[in-house]
Design an enzyme around this catalytic site. Structure first.
Site, PDB file in Angstrom:
ATOM      1  CE  LYS A  97      -2.133   1.378   3.524  1.00 48.53           C
ATOM      2  NZ  LYS A  97      -2.999   1.824   4.800  1.00 48.53           N
TER       3      LYS A  97
ATOM      4  CG  ASP B 196      -7.622   3.806   2.654  1.00 51.80           C
ATOM      5  OD1 ASP B 196      -8.433   3.659   1.595  1.00 51.80           O
ATOM      6  OD2 ASP B 196      -7.480   5.274   2.638  1.00 51.80           O
TER       7      ASP B 196
END
Length: 215
Positions: free
Chosen positions: A125, A143
């Protein structure tokens, strides 16, 4: 989770509306260059952007490149970020990744996912955010907001973060991918909230497959 997926036409319309409302969305993390962006994203895990920005204001004034951060030392870094959750571990990671960047990359942040993911504290991420924001690559950092939206809207339903990421990359038209990450984050942060989504002012309400819309 919706039992159906949005159609390709609906996805095109959805992102067209996001683009019209905000043609060039920006990260809410404060940064000066790819390096400070990397540090800010590492610090943002389980912390708010506002909290990170407050801590990094003085930190980046002292150290906005890897060599300066290494010179500051782990203890110095820790003193500046102690208002952020998990600050001890994050200070170790920021010091360690800064040292690696100095020793192995000439003090520059690599524009390469594999290289980024070898750095302490940097997962997929974080790498996706850095590649997207600093290097304009069409990546999708999933997220909690984006995971929720993808399932709630029927955009790219999935049970895991990676499944949602792959679904979004496959389904979002290429021309929207540069900014899709930020459109979705901002929509999830300010309108399609977890507990009380503000459906009444949602620009894509008519497209959304969420069954429990608010008034």
């Amino acid at each position: 989770m919706p039992c159906h997926k949005l159609s390709a036409k609906a996805i095109e319309t959805l992102f067209s509306r996001f683009e019209k409302a905000d043609p060039a969305p920006q990260t809410e993390l404060d940064y000066r260059n790819p390096y400070t962006l990397l540090v800010a994203v590492v610090l943002s895990a389980q912390a708010t952007d506002a909290g990170v920005n407050k801590a990094t204001k003085k930190l980046f004034a002292l150290a906005d490149h890897p060599a300066a951060m290494v010179a500051l030392g782990e203890a110095g870094i820790r003193d500046h970020i102690k208002t952020i959750g998990l600050f001890n571990n994050k200070a170790r990671n920021v010091f360690a990744l800064s040292k690696i960047l100095c020793e192995e990359y000439g003090g520059t942040v690599p524009a390469d996912r594999s290289a980024l993911e070898t750095l302490p504290g940097v997962g997929r991420k974080t790498a996706n955010v850095v590649l997207n924001v600093a290097f304009a690559q069409p990546t999708m950092a999933v997220d909690t907001h984006i995971f929720r939206l993808s399932n709630r809207l029927g955009l790219a339903p999935g049970k895991t973060v990676r499944a949602v990421e792959d679904g979004l990359v496959a389904r979002i038209p290429a021309r929207f991918m540069r900014h899709a990450h930020h459109w979705l984050i901002l929509h999830g942060r300010y309108i399609c909230k977890a507990r009380k989504p503000e459906c009444g002012r949602c620009p894509v309400r008519d497209l959304c497959l969420y069954e429990d819309k608010t008034a």
